[in-house]
Design an enzyme around this catalytic site. Structure first.
Site, PDB file in Angstrom:
ATOM      1  CB  CYS A 150      61.254  36.147  56.222  1.00 16.16           C
ATOM      2  SG  CYS A 150      60.613  35.712  57.846  1.00 16.16           S
ATOM      3  CB  CYS A 156      57.229  38.934  58.841  1.00 15.59           C
ATOM      4  SG  CYS A 156      58.862  38.828  59.588  1.00 15.59           S
ATOM      5  CG  ASP A 158      30.745  37.549  20.722  1.00 15.82           C
ATOM      6  OD1 ASP A 158      29.681  37.117  20.244  1.00 15.82           O
ATOM      7  OD2 ASP A 158      31.049  38.757  20.734  1.00 15.82           O
TER       8      ASP A 158
END
Length: 735
Positions: free
Chosen positions: A20, A23, A435
């Site tokens: 989970c 952890c 650009d």
């Protein structure tokens, strides 16, 4: 292991044993406590991205992870797509789930249906439930014990305590109380807790539902990363290398830069290289997302993993192995997937303290109901419901699963996202600075018009002019020569003399020819040619005058062609709420012409690199949130300082490095798709987190109030995780 960068060594570790988000949070905290170490642990990918200070061994980091109760290894080279067919984790979970479901649902039926409760039925239920509560729930018990040894608690702790409490209480009632007596009967209610003497169905069905959620979650997580795995699995396995003119089939791994190899029609290009012989159409959709094949010939670059759709090609390898475009794309996507959005970092902090809080809440719930006189049975089932419903799995999956799917889908479409920070920037951007050269336009000069003088043929003017310009290296001359070559065969040329900055002269088909600037090639022009010259110059195009034997015979107009999709892209930016600005170093007249063509009103021309940087900062000073799209060295500073930098991958490496999003294909429309995908991914992350938080906030009070049976709570908890992952998988359908 990666190359040291600025005194740090970036390392990726594969983490085992996580169940989970708590952890992942624990491992991350332990690693970050090492001197000078920076770590981020991703539960969904089961990877840890660690930056070790020079002099620190990766074995030290692995040892820290192992001391925390998990495993860590340095990933091995990808064994190939065949290895992807089997997943031992999903397989083991599936087998455990199948056995526990058969046993656990039988226990539920016996406990739920009074008609099935024959004499001494409770002992059969005990015999069926015990393997489920012990063997079926063993992964939870084992993880809970390991975590307890390290003074930590995770989701497994909650499930283990809940299952163990229900099973042990049932054992006590059977062996020490009256529940084992013949004639004992039970009633079962989905909502609320009945306060019966046995809780075997709670222990069994909670285990089944949590295992089912784990299994579906594991399968869905594999699907989340399927796009990237499919991308990286693309490629030839062997290749025909030319040695002394003879073709030899060798494994792709044996290719070296400089080797020449053959690509037949239908074959995959083995690695990045340059075509040295042949011409063909190449399907580059796997890299660029563009479905239309690209024509290539001698001198053109090809990318490994693309498919030869036409004739035979001979390619000289330029990059192999980890240096290829596909490999670099894979690394960029994996790095993005390991990041965390700001909202997920908050969720990690919450999940880190959530489990201890839930344990306290469950204990308080038990004591509250017990002391209120509701009985130990009702107090126990209510406390177990609190333990199970509060598991914070969905919080840990909210961001990484959406990132997995979103970045993987982006890679398929030729869009590389550097990390969650880029996603968050797309939400706030209100101005996009474009650009011109190589971004809005193709960046290549193209012949756009041939105007012959009266009494002359346009095809003849083009053929002779192109033949002469074929001897030139100037971009304008190359554009004319390319157009003439496409129209037909070129003529022989003699006595070629080039004048820098002016034009070129020579003899073509016995005619003395001069081609160049109007003031250099001819002193006067007929009215028709003068009008054509003025018209094209007003449109910002480069104009050449053609003079044959002293007589002006034509005018040629050359321009940097606007990309076909640029106008649609500008409209797309506007639809997303972005104000477009054209920022270019070109002169005003040309810039205005291009801007009018694509539908941009705001134009800044004649800007040097430092001017581009200053203009972006000026927009930011006005409160604008600015995205910059560019491809050249002169765009790099503006890309870096922008709130969101979008670099065309066909441009320079420095521009790509400075961008937050990289577009593999040279198409401004891809920039619109990049913003859309980024916003959709971020929206999915935020939606996931909202529902994960809302689920816990809404469900905990219901469980504590005794309104949820633990069986329903376990089903709801499993559903929340599956919902989050399934919601993320919708990004696979992004178009």
């Amino acid at each position: 292991m990666a190359v040291p960068l600025e005194g740090f060594i970036p390392v990726e570790l594969t983490i085992g044993g996580m169940t989970c988000a708590s952890c992942a949070n624990r491992i991350e905290k332990k690693l970050n406590r090492m001197p000078g170490v920076e770590a981020s642990v991703n539960y969904a990918t089961e990877k840890a991205s660690v930056r070790l200070p020079a002099g620190t061994d990766v074995a030290d980091a692995i040892a820290v992870v192992e001391k925390t109760g998990y495993t860590a290894t340095v990933p091995q080279p990808d064994p190939g797509p065949a290895a992807e067919q089997s997943d031992p984790v999903t397989g083991e979970l599936g087998r455990r789930l199948a056995v526990t479901a058969a046993l656990g649902l039988s226990v539920l039926a016996l406990s739920m249906v009074p008609a099935l409760q024959f004499t001494n039925w409770q002992w059969l239920a005990f015999a069926l439930a015990s393997p489920v509560a012990v063997w079926g729930a063993w992964p939870f018990h084992r993880a809970a014990v390991v975590n307890a040894r390290h003074g930590a608690a995770t989701m497994d702790t909650l499930v283990s305590i809940g299952v163990a409490a229900a099973w042990l209480t049932s054992c006590a009632a059977l062996f020490l109380g009256d529940a084992g007596m013949p004639g004992m009967h039970m009633e079962f209610r989905l909502w609320g807790s009945a306060g019966d003497e046995l809780y075997l169905e709670v222990a069994a069905v909670v285990t089944v539902f949590v295992l089912a959620g784990r299994y579906l979650e594991a399968r869905a997580r594999r699907r989340s990363g399927a796009a990237l795995r499919a991308l990286l699995a693309v490629g030839a396995k062997d290749v025909g290398v030319l040695r002394d003119g003879v073709e030899h089939r060798v494994p792709v791994a044996d290719l070296r830069p400089g080797d020449e190899f053959v690509v037949r029609p239908g074959e995959t290009v083995a690695t990045d290289g340059t075509v040295v012989d042949g011409s063909s159409a190449v399907d580059a959709s796997v890299v660029t997302g563009e479905s239309v094949p690209v024509e290539v010939g001698a001198g053109d670059d090809v990318v490994g993993g693309t498919v030869n759709a036409g004739g035979r090609l001979v390619v000289r390898a330029t990059r192999v192995g980890a240096d290829t475009a596909l490999a670099r794309i894979g690394r960029a996507v994996e790095e993005a997937q390991s990041g965390k959005a700001a909202a997920q970092r908050l969720a990690d902090r919450v999940s880190g303290v959530f489990v201890p809080v839930v344990l306290v809440a469950a204990l308080a719930t038990f004591l509250g109901w017990w002391l209120s006189g509701a009985g130990a049975g009702h107090a126990l089932t209510t406390a177990v419901a609190v333990l199970v419903i509060a598991c914070p799995c969905a919080l840990g999956l909210a961001t990484p699963t959406a990132l997995l799917v979103g970045t993987g889908r982006g890679a398929q479409l030729g869009i590389l996202v550097k990390g969650p920070e880029a996603l968050e920037a797309t939400r706030r951007v209100d101005t996009v600075v474009l650009d011109k050269t190589g971004t809005v336009t193709t960046g290549r000069m193209t012949l756009v018009a041939v105007v012959p003088a009266e009494g002359h043929d346009a095809a003849d003017v083009l053929r002779r002019t192109g033949s002469l310009e074929d001897a030139s290296e100037h971009p304008v001359g190359r554009a004319v020569a390319a157009a003439a070559r496409e129209a037909g065969a070129l003529a022989a040329v003699t006595d070629v003399v080039a004048t820098a900055g002016a034009g070129i002269a020579g003899t073509v088909e016995g005619v003395a020819l001069r081609v160049g600037r109007p003031d250099w090639a001819a002193t006067s022009l007929p009215t028709g040619l003068r009008d054509a010259l003025d018209e094209h110059e007003a449109a910002g195009r480069t104009v050449l005058v053609v003079v044959e034997d002293g007589e002006p015979t034509g005018v040629l107009a050359v321009a940097d062609a606007v990309r076909p999709t640029s106008r649609e892209a500008v409209a797309g930016f506007r639809a997303l709420g972005l104000h477009p600005v054209l920022l270019t170093g070109d002169h005003e007249r040309t810039a205005r012409t291009v801007a009018d063509t694509v539908g941009i009103d705001d134009v800044v021309a004649g800007a040097r690199p430092e001017d581009k940087l200053a203009h972006v900062r000026a927009l930011q000073a006005q409160g604008k949130v600015v995205a910059v799209v560019g491809d050249g060295v002169n765009d790099a500073a503006a890309l870096a300082v922008a709130d969101l930098g979008i670099a065309l991958g066909t441009g320079t490496d420095v521009a790509v490095e400075a961008g937050d999003l990289t577009l593999v294909r040279a198409d401004l429309l891809a920039a619109v798709d990049a913003v859309r995908l980024s916003r959709r991914t971020l929206s999915t992350i935020r939606g996931n987190l909202f529902w994960a938080f809302a689920y816990n906030v809404a469900a905990l009070p219901l469980a504590a109030a005794g309104l949820l049976n633990p069986v329903v709570a376990s089903a709801a908890m499993a559903f929340s995780s599956v919902f989050v992952v399934t919601n993320s998988l919708r990004l696979r359908r992004f178009r």
